[in-house]
Design a protein around this motif. Structure first.
Motif, mmCIF file in Angstrom:
data_model
loop_
_atom_site.group_PDB
_atom_site.id
_atom_site.type_symbol
_atom_site.label_atom_id
_atom_site.label_comp_id
_atom_site.label_asym_id
_atom_site.label_seq_id
_atom_site.Cartn_x
_atom_site.Cartn_y
_atom_site.Cartn_z
ATOM 1 N N LEU A 89 0.999 -1.261 0.040
ATOM 2 C CA LEU A 89 0.054 -0.051 0.097
ATOM 3 C C LEU A 89 0.943 1.304 -0.143
ATOM 4 O O LEU A 89 0.532 2.218 -0.623
ATOM 5 N N ILE A 90 1.868 1.231 0.846
ATOM 6 C CA ILE A 90 2.729 2.454 0.793
ATOM 7 C C ILE A 90 3.439 2.715 -0.509
ATOM 8 O O ILE A 90 3.518 3.804 -1.024
ATOM 9 N N ALA A 91 3.838 1.596 -1.336
ATOM 10 C CA ALA A 91 4.216 1.623 -2.679
ATOM 11 C C ALA A 91 3.436 2.327 -3.713
ATOM 12 O O ALA A 91 3.623 2.966 -4.671
ATOM 13 N N LYS A 92 2.080 2.011 -3.270
ATOM 14 C CA LYS A 92 1.063 2.554 -4.359
ATOM 15 C C LYS A 92 0.744 3.720 -4.436
ATOM 16 O O LYS A 92 -0.036 4.554 -4.990
ATOM 17 N N LEU A 93 1.048 4.575 -2.965
ATOM 18 C CA LEU A 93 0.660 5.788 -2.610
ATOM 19 C C LEU A 93 1.257 6.832 -3.684
ATOM 20 O O LEU A 93 2.345 6.811 -4.080
ATOM 21 N N PRO A 94 0.519 7.747 -4.097
ATOM 22 C CA PRO A 94 1.058 8.721 -5.308
ATOM 23 C C PRO A 94 2.077 9.550 -4.588
ATOM 24 O O PRO A 94 2.104 9.871 -3.593
ATOM 25 N N LYS A 95 3.099 9.679 -5.410
ATOM 26 C CA LYS A 95 4.269 10.525 -5.004
ATOM 27 C C LYS A 95 4.088 11.828 -4.553
ATOM 28 O O LYS A 95 4.739 12.440 -3.729
ATOM 29 N N ASP A 96 3.077 12.467 -5.228
ATOM 30 C CA ASP A 96 2.731 13.815 -4.870
ATOM 31 C C ASP A 96 2.154 14.130 -3.371
ATOM 32 O O ASP A 96 1.935 15.207 -2.991
ATOM 33 N N LEU A 97 1.864 12.730 -2.871
ATOM 34 C CA LEU A 97 1.154 13.053 -1.587
ATOM 35 C C LEU A 97 2.271 13.339 -0.513
ATOM 36 O O LEU A 97 2.213 13.649 0.508
ATOM 37 N N GLN A 98 3.615 13.017 -0.829
ATOM 38 C CA GLN A 98 4.693 13.399 -0.160
ATOM 39 C C GLN A 98 4.800 14.918 -0.074
ATOM 40 O O GLN A 98 5.382 15.118 1.125
ATOM 41 N N LYS A 99 4.063 15.580 -0.649
ATOM 42 C CA LYS A 99 4.251 17.024 -0.637
ATOM 43 C C LYS A 99 3.343 17.725 0.509
ATOM 44 O O LYS A 99 3.857 18.579 1.081
ATOM 45 N N SER A 100 2.310 16.981 0.971
ATOM 46 C CA SER A 100 1.653 17.165 2.064
ATOM 47 C C SER A 100 2.525 16.834 3.342
ATOM 48 O O SER A 100 2.741 15.532 3.679
ATOM 49 N N PRO A 101 2.654 17.629 4.419
ATOM 50 C CA PRO A 101 3.593 17.135 5.469
ATOM 51 C C PRO A 101 2.857 16.111 6.370
ATOM 52 O O PRO A 101 3.267 15.364 6.755
ATOM 53 N N GLU A 102 1.238 16.285 6.565
ATOM 54 C CA GLU A 102 0.449 15.166 7.228
ATOM 55 C C GLU A 102 0.525 13.982 6.436
ATOM 56 O O GLU A 102 0.861 12.963 7.184
ATOM 57 N N ALA A 103 0.758 14.009 5.259
ATOM 58 C CA ALA A 103 0.690 12.503 4.402
ATOM 59 C C ALA A 103 1.841 12.181 4.555
ATOM 60 O O ALA A 103 2.121 10.801 4.708
ATOM 61 N N ALA A 104 3.075 12.915 4.517
ATOM 62 C CA ALA A 104 4.343 12.291 4.829
ATOM 63 C C ALA A 104 4.557 11.830 5.790
ATOM 64 O O ALA A 104 5.270 10.818 6.033
ATOM 65 N N GLN A 105 4.005 12.492 7.050
ATOM 66 C CA GLN A 105 4.296 12.141 8.518
ATOM 67 C C GLN A 105 3.423 10.693 8.488
ATOM 68 O O GLN A 105 4.164 9.729 9.148
ATOM 69 N N LEU A 106 2.312 10.562 8.005
ATOM 70 C CA LEU A 106 1.834 9.164 8.039
ATOM 71 C C LEU A 106 2.649 8.174 7.380
ATOM 72 O O LEU A 106 2.604 6.991 7.915
ATOM 73 N N MET A 107 3.089 8.485 6.064
ATOM 74 C CA MET A 107 3.745 7.616 5.426
ATOM 75 C C MET A 107 5.051 7.041 6.392
ATOM 76 O O MET A 107 5.343 5.883 6.325
ATOM 77 N N ASN A 108 5.606 8.199 6.690
ATOM 78 C CA ASN A 108 6.829 7.707 7.683
ATOM 79 C C ASN A 108 6.656 6.747 8.970
ATOM 80 O O ASN A 108 7.294 5.804 9.257
ATOM 81 N N GLN A 109 5.364 6.958 9.201
ATOM 82 C CA GLN A 109 4.804 6.083 10.356
ATOM 83 C C GLN A 109 4.505 4.761 9.980
ATOM 84 O O GLN A 109 4.938 3.746 10.623
ATOM 85 N N LEU A 110 3.979 4.652 9.133
ATOM 86 C CA LEU A 110 3.650 3.295 8.410
ATOM 87 C C LEU A 110 4.875 2.604 7.723
ATOM 88 O O LEU A 110 4.941 1.374 8.192
ATOM 89 N N ALA A 111 5.896 3.265 7.334
ATOM 90 C CA ALA A 111 7.075 2.810 7.181
ATOM 91 C C ALA A 111 7.548 2.187 8.298
ATOM 92 O O ALA A 111 8.454 0.982 8.266
ATOM 93 N N ARG A 112 7.756 2.795 9.334
ATOM 94 C CA ARG A 112 8.380 2.422 10.866
ATOM 95 C C ARG A 112 7.689 1.175 11.382
ATOM 96 O O ARG A 112 8.385 0.495 11.646
ATOM 97 N N GLN A 113 6.449 1.301 11.230
ATOM 98 C CA GLN A 113 5.723 0.035 11.500
ATOM 99 C C GLN A 113 5.707 -1.205 10.718
ATOM 100 O O GLN A 113 6.138 -2.400 11.306
ATOM 101 N N VAL A 114 6.249 -1.033 9.443
ATOM 102 C CA VAL A 114 6.332 -2.161 8.517
ATOM 103 C C VAL A 114 7.705 -2.547 9.087
ATOM 104 O O VAL A 114 7.965 -3.744 8.890
ATOM 105 N N ARG A 115 8.712 -1.840 8.962
ATOM 106 C CA ARG A 115 10.030 -2.259 9.711
ATOM 107 C C ARG A 115 10.087 -2.954 10.881
ATOM 108 O O ARG A 115 10.774 -3.788 11.112
ATOM 109 N N TRP A 116 9.367 -2.492 11.796
ATOM 110 C CA TRP A 116 9.284 -3.076 13.071
ATOM 111 C C TRP A 116 8.505 -4.499 12.913
ATOM 112 O O TRP A 116 9.101 -5.565 13.626
ATOM 113 N N LEU A 117 7.496 -4.935 12.120
ATOM 114 C CA LEU A 117 6.856 -5.964 12.041
ATOM 115 C C LEU A 117 7.772 -6.995 11.152
ATOM 116 O O LEU A 117 7.814 -8.062 11.778
ATOM 117 N N ASP A 118 8.865 -6.262 10.466
ATOM 118 C CA ASP A 118 9.787 -7.113 9.735
ATOM 119 C C ASP A 118 10.632 -7.713 10.543
ATOM 120 O O ASP A 118 11.310 -8.818 10.554
#
Length: 120
Positions: A89-118
């Motif tokens: 799901l993270i990989a499918k998110l449009p790259k232009d969402l990263q311009k939004s600080p809130e979206a970028a923060q959420l994506m970073n949180q998700l990425a940390r959770q994925v790393r933790w699960l891994d």
């Protein structure tokens, strides 16, 4: 026995082997992980092929019983599936969402959770 069944037994053995008797643990490892035949295992231990077969049968039944009660392998598989789905799901998110600080923060949180699960 199919390769899928062998993989399943090896996964259960990785988790629950310490709960088996030493003989069951060794016989399961030799048969399922190292691909020894019943005759080869019987020769190593100086027992009959039937005794090896019985140890395998009892050991596999015990592994299945432990999993039926504790569900550790099932829970690990569910975490693996969740990690893969989240990463997808993270990989499918449009790259232009990263311009939004809130979206970028959420994506970073998700990425940390994925790393933790891994790492679990």
């Amino acid at each position: 026995m199919s390769p899928e069944e062998t993989t399943c037994i090896n996964r259960l053995a990785d988790i629950y082997a310490s709960l088996l008797s030493k003989r069951q643990r060794d016989v399961i490892r030799l048969y399922f992980s190292e691909d020894y035949s019943l005759a080869e295992i019987a020769e190593i231990y100086g027992i009959s092929r039937q005794a090896v077969h019985d140890a395998l049968r009892r050991g596999v039944a015990a592994l299945n019983d432990y999993e039926g009660k504790l569900h550790i392998a099932r829970d690990h598989q569910q975490m693996d599936d969740l990690q893969a789905a989240t990463a997808e799901l993270i990989a499918k998110l449009p790259k232009d969402l990263q311009k939004s600080p809130e979206a970028a923060q959420l994506m970073n949180q998700l990425a940390r959770q994925v790393r933790w699960l891994d790492s679990v």
